[in-house]
Write an enzyme that holds these catalytic residues in place. Structure first.
Site, PDB file in Angstrom:
ATOM      1  N   HIS A  13       0.822  -1.225   0.000  1.00 24.92           N
ATOM      2  CA  HIS A  13       0.000   0.000   0.000  1.00 24.92           C
ATOM      3  C   HIS A  13       0.851   1.269   0.000  1.00 24.92           C
ATOM      4  CE1 HIS A  13       1.069   0.819   4.179  1.00 24.92           C
ATOM      5  NE2 HIS A  13       0.892  -0.489   4.405  1.00 24.92           N
ATOM      6  N   GLU A  28      -1.986  -7.267   7.027  1.00 30.40           N
ATOM      7  CA  GLU A  28      -0.675  -7.228   7.667  1.00 30.40           C
ATOM      8  C   GLU A  28      -0.649  -8.193   8.855  1.00 30.40           C
ATOM      9  OE1 GLU A  28       2.406  -7.153   7.822  1.00 30.40           O
ATOM     10  OE2 GLU A  28       2.828  -5.002   7.489  1.00 30.40           O
TER      11      GLU A  28
END
Length: 213
Positions: free
Chosen positions: A11, A84
């Site tokens: 990201h 994550e």
């Protein structure tokens, strides 16, 4: 055998990235720079044939993916398996704070002890199992096609290790830059590495058009 081509992307930048603050499953938005990086990524990939877009369900990954997906007129499908690593009580802390207040845990983390998990978080072994299973599931849906996955630094680290057959404890010598383009091939036998950490689209040459201004 048909292979699945994967463009894997971390990201765009967040304020917590800038502050070296651990994000994990905490949902932190893209910063202004992160949004700019996402726009540059979309511009770089505008002529790529991409059959499908997948992202972590955390907004920093989803919003990064959405910028490129919109340019292709396609939706983004979310998958929690691309999140994550969960860092439990470490989330929200900086590296310096973790080392100051939890020195033993910090040492285990720094040494990449595979079965160490921060209290309330995941171990590297658990992360690898989750990420590889998610990518296997997604890639198997798209034989002969190219797809885009937008996830997080820890996820990209696992994918690199899986593609190069490196152990979890091997020192990291590769970049995990925000919105770098990383290319992988998937077959039912596993992942292979094609290219890594291409950040050419992030070089600010002053030639941005109206869509990236």
């Amino acid at each position: 055998m048909h292979v699945t081509r994967i463009i894997a992307v971390r990201h765009g930048e967040t304020a917590w990235n800038r502050d070296t603050r651990i994000q994990g499953h905490t949902d932190i938005a893209l910063s202004d720079k992160g949004r700019w990086q996402a726009e540059r990524l979309a511009l770089a990939l505008r002529d790529e044939p991409i059959a499908a877009f997948y992202a972590s369900d955390l907004s920093r990954a989803f919003d990064t993916a959405s910028t490129t997906a919109r340019a292709h007129g396609k939706p983004v499908q979310t998958h929690k398996g691309l999140r994550e690593r969960a860092f439990g009580r470490f989330e929200g802390l900086t590296w310096a704070e973790i080392e100051a207040h939890h020195p033993e845990d910090a040492l285990a983390w720094r040494k990449r002890v595979p079965d160490f998990a921060p209290p309330g978080g995941e171990s590297l072994l658990q992360l690898r199992e989750r990420v590889v299973a998610a990518v296997d599931e997604i890639a198997a849906r798209h034989p002969g096609e190219q797809l885009m996955l937008v996830a997080h630094g820890g996820v990209l680290d696992i994918l690199y290790r899986a593609a190069t057959r490196l152990e979890l404890q091997a020192p990291r010598t590769w970049d995990l830059s925000n919105t770098a383009v990383n290319r992988l091939l998937w077959t039912p036998e596993g992942l292979g590495l094609v290219g890594w950490a291409d950040t050419g689209h992030l070089q600010d040459d002053g030639a941005l058009d109206e869509s990236t201004a």
